[in-house]
Design an enzyme around this catalytic site. Structure first.
Site, short mmCIF file in Angstrom:
data_model
loop_
_atom_site.label_atom_id
_atom_site.label_comp_id
_atom_site.label_asym_id
_atom_site.label_seq_id
_atom_site.Cartn_x
_atom_site.Cartn_y
_atom_site.Cartn_z
N ASP A 1 0.85 -1.21 0.00
CA ASP A 1 0.00 0.00 0.00
C ASP A 1 0.88 1.25 0.00
O ASP A 1 2.10 1.15 0.17
CB ASP A 1 -0.87 0.01 1.26
N ASP B 1 0.60 3.69 2.27
CA ASP B 1 0.44 4.32 3.57
C ASP B 1 -0.53 5.52 3.45
O ASP B 1 -1.53 5.40 2.75
CB ASP B 1 1.81 4.69 4.16
N1 LIG Z 1 1.19 1.23 5.78
C1 LIG Z 1 1.73 0.37 6.63
N2 LIG Z 1 2.18 0.79 7.84
C2 LIG Z 1 2.74 -0.08 8.72
N3 LIG Z 1 2.86 -1.39 8.48
C3 LIG Z 1 2.42 -1.86 7.31
N4 LIG Z 1 2.41 -3.09 6.78
C4 LIG Z 1 1.86 -3.03 5.57
N5 LIG Z 1 1.49 -1.76 5.27
C5 LIG Z 1 1.84 -1.01 6.34
#
Ligand SMILES: Nc1ncnc2[nH]cnc12
Ligand SMILES: CSC[C@H]1O[C@H](OP(=O)(O)O)[C@H](O)[C@@H]1O
Length: 305
Positions: free
Chosen positions: A219, A221
């Site tokens: 992703d 974030d």
């Molecule tokens: N955006 C994210 N923040 C922290 N851990 C994760 N693991 C997968 N995506 C994450």
């Protein structure tokens, strides 16, 4: 298990990666260490060539363990007790950079610690023996370089990009970051974010094990101004594909990795690295503490030493 065969390589599976492919299970072990039991029983398995490896699911086989509660000391101590010398750990991560897209693979070389001090992060914690491991280069340089070439080859033609030399932020969780935090991590130089690389990498260093992380992006974030913030549902969408790609990578590289570990070409940095990290005045004090630490560093703490 044939006693002459060595289990030199440990693989830690993260979110979505609870088993590897193409393996014949030899046995499952659940060693009790001075720091408790590992997250899950460890599978000792054979590749088709007969090469042995150890596989451990970081959050347990049913993903029942929160990132803050992963028993990392037991995990690392248990792998070391099996003879493992190099660990390849997988982790689902958020991307803090446009060019690292969900589905991409990344080999980080630096870490920013944003955990909150609630995770036991040293084998020496709670003992009378004081030690300061070097952690300026938190991953094993030789192992990362080796993976750069071999994972790159394994991914070629798969439509999955491999990025190298990146910086990962490790946050406490379990909630994801705010938009402000996500932007701040970018300004600090962070490229990726997860909740799991620490204290795992620190403990591997204290145990003198080679350790590298294969980060699999799920992703973006929460830093992109015009996009939705990260949600668990968005992460889950990419987890299965990333886990399939991770299984392809391990099936392709592990025989060669075992050979590289056996001939010593990737293991020269960590072995012996704790020798001058232990404060000499504290080293001989407490027999109970020495016994405990002998489980990870027999060279320095066994009775004869
Ligand atoms: N955006 C994210 N923040 C922290 N851990 C994760 N693991 C997968 N995506 C994450
Ligand atoms: C499922 S999203 C958050 C979770 O995923 C990562 O786990 P792992 O590193 O074990 O793959 C991340 O670090 C968080 O623990």
């Amino acid at each position: 298990m044939d006693a002459s065969q060595k289990v030199l390589i440990g693989v830690i599976g993260g979110s979505g990666l609870y088993h590897l492919d193409n393996l014949t299970v030899v046995e499952q072990v659940n060693p009790e260490t001075p720091w408790g039991h590992p997250s899950s029983p460890i599978t000792i398995a054979k590749l088709p060539s007969g090469t042995l490896l150890a596989f451990l699911a970081r959050h347990g086989l049913g993903h029942t363990i929160q990132p803050s509660a992963v028993p990392s000391r037991a995990n690392i101590a248990a792998l070391k007790s099996l003879g493992v010398r190099a660990i390849v750990a997988f982790s689902a991560v958020g991307s803090l950079r446009e060019e690292i897209a969900p589905g991409d693979f990344v080999l980080p070389t630096q870490i920013i610690d944003r955990t909150k001090g609630v995770r036991p992060s040293s084998f020496f914690e709670g003992t009378t023996i004081v030690a300061h491991a070097s952690f300026g280069d938190p991953f094993s340089g030789k192992l990362v370089k080796w993976l750069e070439e071999m994972v790159g080859k394994a991914l070629s033609g798969k439509g999955v990009s491999l990025h190298t030399d990146k910086c990962i932020v490790c946050m406490e969780g379990p909630q994801f970051s705010t938009r402000a935090e996500s932007l701040m991590y970018r300004a600090w130089g962070g490229d990726l974010i997860n909740m799991s690389v620490l204290p795992e990498a620190k403990l591997a260093r204290e145990a003198e094990l080679s350790y590298a992380l294969i980060a699999t992006a799920t992703d973006y974030d929460s830093w992109r101004p015009h996009s939705d913030v990260v949600t668990a549902a968005a992460v889950f969408k990419t987890l299965t594909t990333n886990a399939d790609t991770s299984r392809h990578v391990t099936a392709t590289i592990l025989d060669d990795l075992h050979a590289a570990a056996e001939d010593g070409s990737i293991l020269t940095e960590e072995a012996g690295s704790m020798k001058f990290s232990i404060m000499p005045r504290t080293q001989h004090r407490n027999p109970e503490d020495r016994k405990k630490l002998a489980c990870i560093l027999p060279e320095y703490f066994s009775v004869e030493n």
